[in-house]
Design an enzyme around this catalytic site. Sequence first.
Site, short mmCIF file in Angstrom:
data_model
loop_
_atom_site.label_atom_id
_atom_site.label_comp_id
_atom_site.label_asym_id
_atom_site.label_seq_id
_atom_site.Cartn_x
_atom_site.Cartn_y
_atom_site.Cartn_z
N ASN A 1 0.67 -0.57 -0.18
CA ASN A 1 0.21 -0.13 0.37
C ASN A 1 1.22 1.54 0.25
O ASN A 1 1.78 1.02 -0.30
CB ASN A 1 -1.23 -0.03 0.81
CG ASN A 1 0.28 -0.07 2.58
OD1 ASN A 1 0.54 1.16 2.70
ND2 ASN A 1 -0.38 -1.28 3.50
N ASP B 1 -3.89 -6.07 4.83
CA ASP B 1 -4.80 -7.64 5.06
C ASP B 1 -4.74 -8.90 4.91
O ASP B 1 -4.93 -9.93 5.29
CB ASP B 1 -6.28 -6.70 5.09
CG ASP B 1 -6.94 -5.79 6.10
OD1 ASP B 1 -5.90 -5.14 7.13
OD2 ASP B 1 -7.45 -4.75 5.87
N LYS C 1 9.80 -16.48 -10.33
CA LYS C 1 9.22 -15.54 -11.32
C LYS C 1 7.84 -15.84 -12.00
O LYS C 1 8.19 -16.87 -12.73
CB LYS C 1 9.58 -14.39 -11.80
CG LYS C 1 9.56 -13.59 -12.72
CD LYS C 1 10.53 -12.32 -13.52
CE LYS C 1 9.86 -11.61 -14.22
NZ LYS C 1 10.13 -11.21 -15.46
N PHE D 1 -4.57 2.73 14.79
CA PHE D 1 -4.32 3.07 14.02
C PHE D 1 -6.07 3.32 13.44
O PHE D 1 -6.20 1.87 13.40
CB PHE D 1 -3.59 4.53 13.06
CG PHE D 1 -2.86 5.03 13.26
CD1 PHE D 1 -1.44 4.76 14.58
CD2 PHE D 1 -2.75 6.32 13.16
CE1 PHE D 1 -1.25 5.89 15.71
CE2 PHE D 1 -1.76 7.52 13.19
CZ PHE D 1 -1.64 7.68 14.68
N LYS E 1 -13.37 0.01 15.79
CA LYS E 1 -12.77 -0.69 16.01
C LYS E 1 -11.45 -0.82 17.12
O LYS E 1 -10.95 -1.91 17.56
CB LYS E 1 -11.70 -0.11 14.83
CG LYS E 1 -11.29 -1.24 13.56
CD LYS E 1 -10.50 0.55 12.98
CE LYS E 1 -10.91 -0.51 10.81
NZ LYS E 1 -9.98 0.84 10.29
N LYS F 1 -10.69 -4.40 19.22
CA LYS F 1 -9.33 -4.69 19.23
C LYS F 1 -9.13 -4.44 20.39
O LYS F 1 -7.73 -4.21 21.12
CB LYS F 1 -8.40 -3.62 18.21
CG LYS F 1 -8.94 -4.35 16.73
CD LYS F 1 -7.86 -3.66 15.52
CE LYS F 1 -8.53 -4.16 14.62
NZ LYS F 1 -7.04 -4.37 13.47
#
Length: 398
Positions: free
Chosen positions: A209, A278, A288, A322, A336, A340
């Site tokens: 990301n 995730d 490859k 976060f 969250k 959590k």
Amino acid sequence: MLKGKKIVLGVSGGIAAYKACELVSRLMKLNAEVHVVMTDSACKFVTPLTLRSLSLNQVAVDMFDTSSYWEIEHISLAKLADVFVIAPATANIIGKLASGIADDMLSTTVMATKAKVIIAPAMNTNMYENPVLQRNMKQLETLGYSMVLPEDGRLACGDVGKGKMADPAVIEKAIIDYLNQKQDMVGKTVLLTAGPTREAIDPVRFISNNSTGKMGYAIAEKAAQRGAKVLLVSGPVNINPPYGVLKYDVVSAQEMYDKVMELFGECDIVIKAAAVADYAPVTPYSQKVKKESPELELKLKKNPDILYELGKIKGDKIIVGFAMETENLTENAALKIKKKNLDLIVANDLNEPGAGFAADTNVVKIIDSKGNIESIPQKSKLEIADIILDRIKGIKRT
Ligand code: CTP
């Protein structure tokens, strides 16, 4: 800015010793009291007279020189320092300090000091990359020494690479930050994660990301300045770790999970700023992938949710997460927190201007476990880092 602050500056023998003159001059302009200790080799690059003229103090070089300056022999220099800076620090002085060798004025004085020691290494790239030097630096960091890391550039020997001493302005900033910081996190160990993770598709490709690690690194920098021991578990990023931080490099979410679990026992506070992938390919290709078929299907499996697993075993530790959202920011972030078992969550809306991964600023909401929401307008990531640490300090258990 530094009135009344006593800085002992160790200068060891490298070409960057000439930059120590600029550093002394800068510190003098801020009204610091500067005492210089030089090694014999440093005296081959700049003269003690130059540094004496700039610092307006005697320069200590010879352990056994009874003629010059009795009051500041090594023990009294070691005691008077509010901060001890070694710039430039050669591979030799770093090696000596890491192995407990005290055989000249500088190494003896550093060994006798209880002050914070900030080291600015400078040397040829190959020497800098030598695993022995890297091991010695790591060992010193583990013992609480701080590093102002060298920069990439053209070195005196003509090579181009890492090893050029950090600019005197950067070292000056490290000194000011250290001397002017709040010291309200001394004795606390903070485990931080930052950056993205990479999930291998094949040996040359991965899923990841856009995280740059800037927010997490800013918190690491501020927590270290406030006196915490900082363990920074970082995915692949392009920024140098702040001085005073112990960095552990990881690549995948599984590696991050393993490292965090290994370090969790020794920390008081966990801050999970990393953008963990995730999902990961179920079985990465061992070779490859060739573009033979018109379509390629990738089967993904869920990665461990590190924060969720920590929430289950948190005990009396403080856990901060976060939340990156593109819609329903506060609702999703609040969910969250509960799921959590967090104390705080720092929520960013990725659609907000000035927020998000690559920017040097952020716009966040800090939500606590009772549902209180604090909106922080656009500020630099370093300022936001300080606010997050203030809120953590506000939690009763800290
Ligand atoms: N996190 C984690 N492990 C994961 C995924 C996320 O520890 N596998 C942590 C992140 O570091 C962050 C928090 O969980 O502190 C929330 O991350 P975010 O990506 O916003 O949420 P997710 O839990 O992944 O949920 P979703 O992607 O469905 O929004």
